[in-house]
Write a protein that holds these residues in place. Structure first.
Motif, PDB file in Angstrom:
ATOM      1  N   ARG A 110     -30.439 -14.035  14.969  1.00  0.00           N
ATOM      2  CA  ARG A 110     -30.194 -14.300  16.510  1.00  0.00           C
ATOM      3  C   ARG A 110     -31.408 -13.855  17.173  1.00  0.00           C
ATOM      4  O   ARG A 110     -31.685 -14.700  18.070  1.00  0.00           O
ATOM      5  CB  ARG A 110     -29.017 -13.063  16.929  1.00  0.00           C
ATOM      6  CG  ARG A 110     -28.278 -13.502  18.284  1.00  0.00           C
ATOM      7  CD  ARG A 110     -27.533 -12.401  18.532  1.00  0.00           C
ATOM      8  NE  ARG A 110     -26.303 -12.431  17.521  1.00  0.00           N
ATOM      9  CZ  ARG A 110     -25.895 -11.402  16.957  1.00  0.00           C
ATOM     10  NH1 ARG A 110     -26.175 -10.248  17.056  1.00  0.00           N
ATOM     11  NH2 ARG A 110     -24.746 -11.676  16.204  1.00  0.00           N
ATOM     12  N   GLU A 137     -33.642 -17.120  16.852  1.00  0.00           N
ATOM     13  CA  GLU A 137     -33.454 -18.250  18.097  1.00  0.00           C
ATOM     14  C   GLU A 137     -33.504 -17.966  19.447  1.00  0.00           C
ATOM     15  O   GLU A 137     -33.947 -18.636  20.152  1.00  0.00           O
ATOM     16  CB  GLU A 137     -31.866 -18.452  17.656  1.00  0.00           C
ATOM     17  CG  GLU A 137     -31.611 -18.913  16.275  1.00  0.00           C
ATOM     18  CD  GLU A 137     -30.052 -18.977  15.869  1.00  0.00           C
ATOM     19  OE1 GLU A 137     -29.790 -19.885  15.025  1.00  0.00           O
ATOM     20  OE2 GLU A 137     -29.145 -18.228  16.606  1.00  0.00           O
ATOM     21  N   THR A 138     -33.163 -16.649  19.795  1.00  0.00           N
ATOM     22  CA  THR A 138     -33.401 -16.279  21.236  1.00  0.00           C
ATOM     23  C   THR A 138     -35.085 -16.466  21.745  1.00  0.00           C
ATOM     24  O   THR A 138     -35.373 -16.988  22.659  1.00  0.00           O
ATOM     25  CB  THR A 138     -32.896 -15.039  21.454  1.00  0.00           C
ATOM     26  OG1 THR A 138     -31.539 -14.841  21.104  1.00  0.00           O
ATOM     27  CG2 THR A 138     -32.898 -14.656  22.892  1.00  0.00           C
ATOM     28  N   THR A 139     -35.818 -15.948  20.990  1.00  0.00           N
ATOM     29  CA  THR A 139     -37.099 -15.857  21.159  1.00  0.00           C
ATOM     30  C   THR A 139     -37.705 -17.258  21.160  1.00  0.00           C
ATOM     31  O   THR A 139     -38.547 -17.598  22.015  1.00  0.00           O
ATOM     32  CB  THR A 139     -37.871 -14.937  20.313  1.00  0.00           C
ATOM     33  OG1 THR A 139     -37.245 -13.751  19.987  1.00  0.00           O
ATOM     34  CG2 THR A 139     -39.256 -14.604  20.837  1.00  0.00           C
ATOM     35  N   MET A 140     -37.133 -18.114  20.105  1.00  0.00           N
ATOM     36  CA  MET A 140     -37.889 -19.293  20.107  1.00  0.00           C
ATOM     37  C   MET A 140     -37.432 -20.315  21.500  1.00  0.00           C
ATOM     38  O   MET A 140     -38.193 -20.885  21.957  1.00  0.00           O
ATOM     39  CB  MET A 140     -37.147 -20.271  18.984  1.00  0.00           C
ATOM     40  CG  MET A 140     -37.852 -19.794  17.486  1.00  0.00           C
ATOM     41  SD  MET A 140     -39.482 -20.492  17.537  1.00  0.00           S
ATOM     42  CE  MET A 140     -39.020 -22.389  16.842  1.00  0.00           C
ATOM     43  N   GLU A 141     -36.365 -20.154  21.810  1.00  0.00           N
ATOM     44  CA  GLU A 141     -35.643 -20.525  23.039  1.00  0.00           C
ATOM     45  C   GLU A 141     -36.628 -20.276  24.155  1.00  0.00           C
ATOM     46  O   GLU A 141     -36.859 -20.990  25.388  1.00  0.00           O
ATOM     47  CB  GLU A 141     -34.584 -20.336  23.335  1.00  0.00           C
ATOM     48  CG  GLU A 141     -33.287 -21.157  22.402  1.00  0.00           C
ATOM     49  CD  GLU A 141     -31.942 -20.772  22.606  1.00  0.00           C
ATOM     50  OE1 GLU A 141     -31.569 -20.053  23.779  1.00  0.00           O
ATOM     51  OE2 GLU A 141     -31.184 -20.941  21.733  1.00  0.00           O
ATOM     52  N   SER A 142     -37.134 -18.926  24.285  1.00  0.00           N
ATOM     53  CA  SER A 142     -37.903 -18.428  25.367  1.00  0.00           C
ATOM     54  C   SER A 142     -39.503 -18.808  25.272  1.00  0.00           C
ATOM     55  O   SER A 142     -40.209 -18.774  26.409  1.00  0.00           O
ATOM     56  CB  SER A 142     -37.704 -17.055  25.379  1.00  0.00           C
ATOM     57  OG  SER A 142     -38.533 -16.366  24.238  1.00  0.00           O
ATOM     58  N   ASP A 202     -42.932 -24.588  25.717  1.00  0.00           N
ATOM     59  CA  ASP A 202     -42.627 -25.785  24.930  1.00  0.00           C
ATOM     60  C   ASP A 202     -43.706 -25.801  23.942  1.00  0.00           C
ATOM     61  O   ASP A 202     -43.338 -26.324  22.796  1.00  0.00           O
ATOM     62  CB  ASP A 202     -42.600 -27.000  25.847  1.00  0.00           C
ATOM     63  CG  ASP A 202     -41.175 -26.950  26.703  1.00  0.00           C
ATOM     64  OD1 ASP A 202     -40.310 -25.961  26.077  1.00  0.00           O
ATOM     65  OD2 ASP A 202     -41.184 -27.698  27.482  1.00  0.00           O
ATOM     66  N   ARG A 251     -43.500 -23.633  20.970  1.00  0.00           N
ATOM     67  CA  ARG A 251     -42.308 -23.917  20.138  1.00  0.00           C
ATOM     68  C   ARG A 251     -42.619 -25.281  19.201  1.00  0.00           C
ATOM     69  O   ARG A 251     -42.175 -25.221  18.094  1.00  0.00           O
ATOM     70  CB  ARG A 251     -41.195 -24.012  20.912  1.00  0.00           C
ATOM     71  CG  ARG A 251     -39.716 -24.013  20.217  1.00  0.00           C
ATOM     72  CD  ARG A 251     -38.304 -24.075  20.925  1.00  0.00           C
ATOM     73  NE  ARG A 251     -38.401 -24.979  22.098  1.00  0.00           N
ATOM     74  CZ  ARG A 251     -38.395 -24.615  23.366  1.00  0.00           C
ATOM     75  NH1 ARG A 251     -38.591 -23.465  23.707  1.00  0.00           N
ATOM     76  NH2 ARG A 251     -38.323 -25.565  24.251  1.00  0.00           N
ATOM     77  N   THR A 303     -42.373 -25.423  15.471  1.00  0.00           N
ATOM     78  CA  THR A 303     -41.225 -26.237  14.386  1.00  0.00           C
ATOM     79  C   THR A 303     -42.189 -27.483  13.658  1.00  0.00           C
ATOM     80  O   THR A 303     -41.700 -27.585  12.835  1.00  0.00           O
ATOM     81  CB  THR A 303     -40.387 -26.846  15.791  1.00  0.00           C
ATOM     82  OG1 THR A 303     -40.170 -26.014  16.545  1.00  0.00           O
ATOM     83  CG2 THR A 303     -39.296 -27.733  15.260  1.00  0.00           C
TER      84      THR A 303
END
Lengths: 196, 190
Positions: free
Chosen positions: A130, A133-138, A141, A144, A148
């Motif tokens: 969790r 996932e949260t940190t990746m979203e923040s 671009d 990330r 990725t």
């Protein structure tokens, strides 16, 4: 430069008797090897034993590794053979024979994560997932995307540089900054656990 | 300043994990990793991040697993096959004990077979030789004949031999005399 170069250095040092170098190889590939073996051996405790055996076999046989293939390719074969031998010894049919690391993304890791360990570990595992996932979203671009492309798509820095139209040095820096941010976010979850 | 250095090393760590660290930086970083536990922990976390993103089961692959592997390597004294390094003590001593046992069995067998086939006199002679060989040199000589006297007798016999056979071995005469000298020297040293 590449995995082959750095792995070859670690292999050479292991051959010379440096156990720390082999520890680094274990550190680097343990996730992939256990994931691979769990496609044959579903029981997590058994998978751990088989993975350990695979690494021990690799350690014993490392003087015979000439570097014709990448270390991971060699290790991958040892892991598969060890898992198959384990299943034959246990007189069981493998879960899946056509093992290919690129196919394994679909492996139901969530359920295996939940089945795998103690309730405490399951909580830590879920928290880690969790948090990441949260940190990746923040993440910005470009950070990330760089991470990725590296971690999920397996692209080299050169390839990422072409995709992102930036210098290789920038790719290296972006990937590091992404990892650094993620590392800071997971540290509170990992501290006190034996994940590292 | 120190924070910058640490960040720089951590960036190298990240590139190392991806197999993208230039050779010039590689050797030094590996040496750092060998002695810096904190750096290894950071590398392990970076690796775990990748594992989680790739949906690998990082709850299983943790430090405990690595410790298990490394402990197994150390405790079982496993050495890479054909390693040029020092042999593990246990393996070396096993080999030594095995060799000694094999040698003892072979010697016992040879002696046993020889004694079964050999005439009684020869066996007796062997036993006497063995008994003499077991004794210190000083006790081998007969107490009734002094060392000097025996040496003198031997010397005379050698001289007589050389005089008698010298004509048949003229070309080797020097060598034979030398041999005599060596024999006498050896006696003197005793």
């Amino acid at each position: 430069m590449g995995d082959r170069t750095s792995d070859q250095l670690l292999v050479e040092r292991t051959k010379a008797g440096d156990k720390h170098a082999f520890d680094l190889l274990v550190l680097k590939y343990q996730h992939r090897i256990i994931k691979l073996i769990m496609r044959y051996v579903r029981d997590p405790a058994e998978a751990m034993d088989v993975s350990q055996e695979a690494f021990l076999k690799a350690y014993r046989a490392i003087p015979n590794f000439r570097g014709d293939s990448a270390f991971y390719t060699w290790m991958y074969r040892i892991a598969i053979n060890t898992a198959k031998n384990h299943l034959v010894a246990a007189r069981r049919r493998p879960l899946e024979y056509a093992a290919d690391i690129s196919e394994s993304e679909d492996f139901e890791w969530h359920s295996s994560l939940q089945d795998a360990d103690s309730p405490e570990r399951q909580v830590i595992g879920t928290d880690l997932l969790r948090t990441i996932e949260t940190t990746m979203e923040s993440l910005p671009d470009e950070l990330r995307a760089a991470l990725t492309l590296r971690e999920l798509d397996g692209l080299t820095y050169d390839e990422i540089a072409q995709v992102m139209e930036c210098p290789v040095g920038t790719v290296r820096s972006r990937i590091f900054r992404a990892r650094e941010t993620l590392d800071k976010s997971i540290r509170p979850v990992m501290d006190g656990s034996d994940f590292t | 300043m120190e924070a910058d250095v640490t960040r720089n090393i951590e960036e190298q760590l990240s590139a190392f994990l991806d197999g993208e660290l230039p050779d010039a930086e590689l050797e030094l970083l590996v040496r750092r990793l060998e002695r810096d536990q904190e750096l290894r922990s950071t590398l392990a976390r970076y690796s775990a991040i990748g594992g989680i993103l790739r949906k690998e089961n990082v709850t299983l692959t943790n430090a405990a697993f690595r410790s298990r592997v490394m402990r197994a390597i150390s405790e079982e004294s496993i050495a890479p096959e054909g390693s040029t390094g020092v042999q593990p003590v246990r393996a070396a001593s096993k080999w030594r004990v095995g060799s000694m046992l094999a040698a003892a069995v072979t010697a016992f067998t040879v002696i046993g077979v020889y004694q079964l086939d050999a005439p009684v006199d020869l066996v007796q002679a062997d036993l006497e030789v063995a008994a003499v060989l077991d004794k210190p040199l000083s006790s081998v000589n007969s107490p009734s004949v002094s060392t000097d006297q025996k040496s003198k007798e031997n010397s005379e016999r050698m001289t007589s031999y050389l005089v008698s056979h010298g004509e048949f071995s003229r070309s080797l005469q020097g060598t034979m005399v030398d041999s005599r000298v060596f024999i006498q020297q050896a006696r003197f040293e005793e």
